[in-house]
Design a protein around this motif. Structure first.
Motif, PDB file in Angstrom:
ATOM      1  N   PHE A  74       4.093   6.468  -9.576  1.00 36.74           N
ATOM      2  CA  PHE A  74       3.541   7.192  -8.425  1.00 36.74           C
ATOM      3  C   PHE A  74       4.670   7.633  -7.490  1.00 36.74           C
ATOM      4  O   PHE A  74       5.823   7.230  -7.621  1.00 36.74           O
ATOM      5  N   GLY A  75       4.309   8.433  -6.511  1.00 38.03           N
ATOM      6  CA  GLY A  75       5.283   8.947  -5.545  1.00 38.03           C
ATOM      7  C   GLY A  75       5.661   7.913  -4.498  1.00 38.03           C
ATOM      8  O   GLY A  75       5.172   6.781  -4.488  1.00 38.03           O
ATOM      9  N   GLU A  76       6.528   8.336  -3.592  1.00 37.90           N
ATOM     10  CA  GLU A  76       7.084   7.401  -2.608  1.00 37.90           C
ATOM     11  C   GLU A  76       6.025   6.837  -1.667  1.00 37.90           C
ATOM     12  O   GLU A  76       6.253   5.795  -1.038  1.00 37.90           O
ATOM     13  N   ASN A  77       4.863   7.471  -1.581  1.00 42.41           N
ATOM     14  CA  ASN A  77       3.793   6.925  -0.734  1.00 42.41           C
ATOM     15  C   ASN A  77       3.244   5.612  -1.272  1.00 42.41           C
ATOM     16  O   ASN A  77       2.598   4.859  -0.539  1.00 42.41           O
ATOM     17  N   VAL A  78       3.516   5.308  -2.544  1.00 44.75           N
ATOM     18  CA  VAL A  78       3.021   4.069  -3.155  1.00 44.75           C
ATOM     19  C   VAL A  78       4.108   2.985  -3.182  1.00 44.75           C
ATOM     20  O   VAL A  78       3.834   1.825  -3.433  1.00 44.75           O
ATOM     21  N   PHE A  79       5.349   3.347  -2.902  1.00 48.32           N
ATOM     22  CA  PHE A  79       6.429   2.364  -2.900  1.00 48.32           C
ATOM     23  C   PHE A  79       6.083   1.214  -1.946  1.00 48.32           C
ATOM     24  O   PHE A  79       5.433   1.431  -0.920  1.00 48.32           O
ATOM     25  N   ILE A  94      -4.134   4.473   1.158  1.00 48.08           N
ATOM     26  CA  ILE A  94      -3.415   3.451   0.397  1.00 48.08           C
ATOM     27  C   ILE A  94      -3.178   2.232   1.280  1.00 48.08           C
ATOM     28  O   ILE A  94      -2.722   2.366   2.416  1.00 48.08           O
ATOM     29  N   ILE A  95      -3.504   1.054   0.759  1.00 47.48           N
ATOM     30  CA  ILE A  95      -3.218  -0.181   1.481  1.00 47.48           C
ATOM     31  C   ILE A  95      -1.726  -0.480   1.339  1.00 47.48           C
ATOM     32  O   ILE A  95      -1.202  -0.482   0.221  1.00 47.48           O
ATOM     33  N   PRO A  96      -1.003  -0.742   2.425  1.00 48.29           N
ATOM     34  CA  PRO A  96       0.426  -1.020   2.292  1.00 48.29           C
ATOM     35  C   PRO A  96       0.701  -2.293   1.495  1.00 48.29           C
ATOM     36  O   PRO A  96      -0.095  -3.239   1.514  1.00 48.29           O
ATOM     37  N   VAL A  97       1.826  -2.290   0.787  1.00 46.86           N
ATOM     38  CA  VAL A  97       2.236  -3.413  -0.053  1.00 46.86           C
ATOM     39  C   VAL A  97       3.608  -3.913   0.388  1.00 46.86           C
ATOM     40  O   VAL A  97       4.495  -3.127   0.713  1.00 46.86           O
ATOM     41  N   GLY A  98       3.758  -5.238   0.409  1.00 48.09           N
ATOM     42  CA  GLY A  98       5.055  -5.868   0.588  1.00 48.09           C
ATOM     43  C   GLY A  98       5.288  -6.815  -0.573  1.00 48.09           C
ATOM     44  O   GLY A  98       4.326  -7.307  -1.180  1.00 48.09           O
ATOM     45  N   ASN A 153      13.940   7.067  -0.692  1.00 48.47           N
ATOM     46  CA  ASN A 153      13.383   5.768  -1.062  1.00 48.47           C
ATOM     47  C   ASN A 153      13.014   5.031   0.214  1.00 48.47           C
ATOM     48  O   ASN A 153      13.891   4.563   0.948  1.00 48.47           O
ATOM     49  N   PRO A 154      11.713   4.946   0.499  1.00 47.55           N
ATOM     50  CA  PRO A 154      11.270   4.407   1.785  1.00 47.55           C
ATOM     51  C   PRO A 154      11.189   2.885   1.858  1.00 47.55           C
ATOM     52  O   PRO A 154      10.885   2.332   2.919  1.00 47.55           O
ATOM     53  N   THR A 155      11.438   2.176   0.747  1.00 46.11           N
ATOM     54  CA  THR A 155      11.301   0.723   0.755  1.00 46.11           C
ATOM     55  C   THR A 155      12.470   0.075   1.485  1.00 46.11           C
ATOM     56  O   THR A 155      13.637   0.349   1.186  1.00 46.11           O
ATOM     57  N   LYS A 156      12.162  -0.811   2.416  1.00 48.03           N
ATOM     58  CA  LYS A 156      13.194  -1.571   3.121  1.00 48.03           C
ATOM     59  C   LYS A 156      13.429  -2.884   2.392  1.00 48.03           C
ATOM     60  O   LYS A 156      12.478  -3.615   2.113  1.00 48.03           O
ATOM     61  N   LYS A 189       0.403  -2.811  -6.267  1.00 48.27           N
ATOM     62  CA  LYS A 189       0.391  -1.362  -6.046  1.00 48.27           C
ATOM     63  C   LYS A 189      -0.865  -0.730  -6.644  1.00 48.27           C
ATOM     64  O   LYS A 189      -1.452   0.184  -6.046  1.00 48.27           O
ATOM     65  N   ALA A 190      -1.269  -1.215  -7.814  1.00 42.81           N
ATOM     66  CA  ALA A 190      -2.486  -0.680  -8.433  1.00 42.81           C
ATOM     67  C   ALA A 190      -3.705  -0.945  -7.562  1.00 42.81           C
ATOM     68  O   ALA A 190      -4.570  -0.071  -7.383  1.00 42.81           O
ATOM     69  N   VAL A 191      -3.793  -2.146  -7.008  1.00 47.00           N
ATOM     70  CA  VAL A 191      -4.901  -2.464  -6.100  1.00 47.00           C
ATOM     71  C   VAL A 191      -4.824  -1.584  -4.853  1.00 47.00           C
ATOM     72  O   VAL A 191      -5.832  -1.046  -4.383  1.00 47.00           O
TER      73      VAL A 191
END
Length: 388
Positions: free
Chosen positions: A168-173, A133-137, A9-12, A106-108
């Motif tokens: 989606f996979g962890e690349n979208v987290f 993918i544009i990063p999301v926070g 889980n890559p989300t901080k 995330k969809a955007v």
């Protein structure tokens, strides 16, 4: 534990009353252009918008606002967000709001560089992301979905009456999420309680599967007991920090993929609820509460031992002198009493569902195979009728 699996889980996460300050640590990692996604404007009334904007400006960011994200984000809104991101070449999408805003961001993020129609590619054909993918926070203001630490994104198409979630996979987290429990204090009671049940439903969807002695089930029982206790406190005092912080943390761990490991998982309540939402635009958590008990009473004979365990370990039902069926049914009765105590919606008619809608709702319900019974179309109709 069943099967073979990997876990990442890559989300901080930044958690606590001072967690927004950590936005200053994250923003320098990204470019100048930030798309600020938020909902109907409540963050402007409660002061969160001003706090976020102050930090964005202090970090020299160009901010492009993307407000008006609705509780059930539509495909039209998705296209609007993609247009903003493309026109301004955004480097980061910052979602400030609840799960719907996080889902939308995330969809955007996956759609900006998609050369096809993202609705067709990602939600109808359920394809993986193979473009930039544009990063999301995320700055979370409402708890329930767990979207702050997972790859899920739900989009609604009212024209086709489909509400579809793609995990989606962890690349979208999200790259990071900020969780300040005080940001949830001003949420209206209806939205707050809907969020509480969304959390419970996420746990139950994963719990009611499998027959093995799974560590994940023990974790989920603990999460459920904590949720039941803290939600009762929060209903009496929505500004109780201890209760609201516990609930915020439970929501994240309920759906950040951890407790799904070694499980087959069900998700049929969500499939029925999402189809109802596509027809009524009702609040997500309430669509789940309205169908859960009819569904679980229908499912009980097929997963009797787990329902008995649920009654004993979560609701403290004493099984002495009772059949397994009686114990299991008492557990669901305890759950029903709790739901009524919280003021949850208990039937789909209250959400605007009519008898005429039932065949279409059933048609729009995806059938899952991980639970104790794979539903037929007639089964879904039966559950919907019992939910009326």
């Amino acid at each position: 534990m069943l099967g073979n699996f990997s876990y990442s889980n890559p989300t901080k996460l930044y958690f606590g009353e001072d967690s927004l300050n950590y936005l200053n640590e994250e923003l320098p990692k990204y470019g100048k252009n930030v798309q600020l996604a938020y909902g109907g404007g409540s963050i402007k009334k409660n002061g969160i918008y001003d706090k976020v904007m102050e930090i964005l400006k202090a970090n020299g960011k160009n901010v492009f606002e993307d407000g008006g994200v609705m509780p059930n984000p539509t495909v039209e809104k998705l296209y609007e967000g993609v247009k903003i991101a493309r026109e301004h070449k955004v480097d980061l999408i910052l979602a400030v709001g609840g799960g719907s805003v996080c889902d939308y961001a995330k969809a955007v993020s996956i759609s900006v560089h998609c050369e096809e129609d993202p609705w067709e590619k990602y939600y109808l054909r359920m394809e993986d992301v193979d473009n930039e993918i544009i990063p999301v926070g995320c700055v979370l203001t409402m708890v329930g979905t767990g979207s702050e630490m997972n790859g899920g994104s739900v989009i609604t198409n009212h024209e086709t009456k489909l509400k579809i979630g793609h995990v989606f996979g962890e690349n979208v987290f999200p790259k990071f999420s900020i969780l300040n429990p005080t940001f949830t204090f001003t949420l209206p009671k209806y939205q707050m309680t809907a969020g509480f049940f969304d959390i419970m439903s996420h746990i139950l969807e994963q719990y009611f599967s499998g027959e093995d002695d799974s560590t994940s089930d023990y974790i989920m029982e603990g999460l459920l007991k904590s949720l039941i206790h803290s939600s009762r406190t929060a209903i009496k005092n929505p500004a109780d920090y201890e209760a609201r912080s516990n609930i915020m943390w439970i929501a994240t761990w309920a759906l950040n993929t951890l407790v799904a490991k070694g499980k087959t998982t069900d998700w049929e309540v969500h499939m029925i609820g999402q189809s109802i939402g596509a027809y009524t635009n009702a609040t997500h958590g309430m669509t789940l509460s309205a169908v859960s008990l009819p569904y679980y009473r229908f499912l009980l004979p097929y997963g009797l031992q787990k329902f008995k365990r649920y009654a004993v370990n979560v609701w403290d039902v004493n099984p002495d002198g009772k059949t397994d069926e009686e114990t299991a049914e008492e557990g669901l009765s305890c759950m029903e009493s709790y739901m009524k105590e919280l003021g949850l919606v208990m039937n789909i008619r209250e959400l605007g569902v009519t008898e005429e809608m039932l065949p279409g709702i059933a048609d729009g319900t995806f059938v899952m195979e991980g639970g104790y019974k794979v539903l037929t179309h007639d089964d879904i109709i039966t559950i919907l009728k019992k939910s009326m």
